[in-house]
Design a protein around this motif. Sequence first.
Motif, mmCIF file in Angstrom:
data_model
loop_
_atom_site.group_PDB
_atom_site.id
_atom_site.type_symbol
_atom_site.label_atom_id
_atom_site.label_comp_id
_atom_site.label_asym_id
_atom_site.label_seq_id
_atom_site.Cartn_x
_atom_site.Cartn_y
_atom_site.Cartn_z
ATOM 1 N N ARG A 85 41.362 28.320 33.315
ATOM 2 C CA ARG A 85 42.162 28.541 34.515
ATOM 3 C C ARG A 85 43.172 29.667 34.321
ATOM 4 N N ALA A 88 41.172 32.715 34.806
ATOM 5 C CA ALA A 88 40.894 32.861 36.236
ATOM 6 C C ALA A 88 42.091 33.449 36.982
ATOM 7 N N ARG A 89 43.311 33.120 36.540
ATOM 8 C CA ARG A 89 44.500 33.677 37.189
ATOM 9 C C ARG A 89 44.543 35.194 37.043
ATOM 10 N N PRO A 139 36.196 28.410 37.186
ATOM 11 C CA PRO A 139 36.521 27.248 36.341
ATOM 12 C C PRO A 139 35.657 26.032 36.629
#
Length: 533
Positions: A85, A88-89, A139
């Motif tokens: 995650r 992914a940010r 994710p």
Amino acid sequence: MTSTTPVNPSRPATIGGVPGAPRTSRAAELADRAVGGLHNAPIELKAPFTGLTTATLPQATEHEVRAAFERAREAQRAWARRPVRERARVLRHLHDLVLDKQAEALDLIQIEAGKSRLDAFDEISATALVAAYYGKHGPGILAPRRVAGVLPLLTKAGQLHHPKGVVGVISPWNYPLALTAMDVLPALLAGNTVVQKPDNQTALSALWLHELACAAGLPPQAWQIVLGRGSQIGDALVEEPDYVCFTGSTPTGKRLAGRIAQRLTGYSLELGGKNPMLVLPDADVSKAAAGAVAACFSSAGQLCVSVERIYVHDSIAEEFIAAFARRTEALRLGGTLDYGTDMGSLTSTGQLRAVSAHVDDARAQGATVVTGGKARPDIGPLFYEPTILTGVPETARVFAEETFGPVVSVYRYSNVDDAVERANDTEFGLNASVWSRDGKRGWEIAARLRAGTVNVNEGYAATFGTVGLPMGGMKESGVGRRNGAEGLLKYTESQSIAVQRGMRLRPFPGMPPRIWTTLMTLGMRLLARLPRR
């Protein structure tokens, strides 16, 4: 067809190479992001619009490329340890930066690739869509997955996805920003690091995206860009990666696949196409003609999924060809750095020669040039008119070979089954298009075409823009897919784990094997009849 002046003096560009676009240090800043260049002489790149120098780019040696892979391998351990995650940010932040800073990238793409500004924006939108899709859905795709065990309650089973390691990406010149994003971003999200070799002609677009990715939180060593010719650094690009992603010609892809296979390393290849468009008898002729212009002449036809063959039913052929020709002749050709033109130029002298040779050969063998058919040096050195051919014989090169330029051949048919057969009669199978007022009928015909993506009442943009769908080729158009879950999971190693509790999967001590196998047979019959969850 309408032409415009080759420059826009009212608004300067941020990179040199076009009159009215003063040279700044920006090109040098981006070029400095490339690996190497300490020992090989740099090269000068020319703007397709004008032939003027765009930038000076460093060229890496094989040793420098191998050193880049070593750094990437070291960086991969720390990058993979970051929670998915968090990775992914970075992509979601990159999405915002791409949209915020798009003006500079639009100039950049136009100047180094020769596209119209609207075609350049297609690359901005594709890049943003890819970053958003994987930033949001990645994710979940990579999350550990529970699977029903062989013995319910007693067997706990699941699947994990581990990164491959270091991914080598070899990118083409025609969609330098979009294809960089489609191949590099999912590899990074999966926990890999990347060493990319973009084509020299359009390397600045990839370097621009790298700069934004680092600003979004990506460690610089996690994605490194090397520049150079394949003949000089190709060995390292094949021998060092744990996975190779290549976009280019079919002959080159075949040679690469043979070498990569010797190392038992995975790869994906997007290769050539000779993409068909089928206009069914019930099609809206006006909409189909407008769609054909976009499908055939976007990015001057230098698009892997561009339509190069159109099959139109006899009952509407005359009307369609006339409407198609009118719309084609209305296209505005030019090299302005704004939205005032519809089609830009070809990207290289090699492409201009190839396109001219295909059209000249077809004309010499009796084909009719409905419109276009010649270069336009009065606009710029690499401009070629959007061209429609009819009566193309099977012996003409343009009949079966990929042109990769603004040239399309129109053929008539009387039976839809025959049109499907002719559309499939090719070694390629990348993209196709079907036009019909009946969406259900269009879907049925689409399902019969041997192509990795098929668009109904669109040329290519519907599947190209739907990032959740996989994109790739059948037959000699490639191996593997980009986009969607497949485009992410290809960069991972799948691992299965099962924990057995209590009862072993063998007879109990003292139990005759015949009784054990009888009980297991009964159990498997019962399990097969349980409702699916």
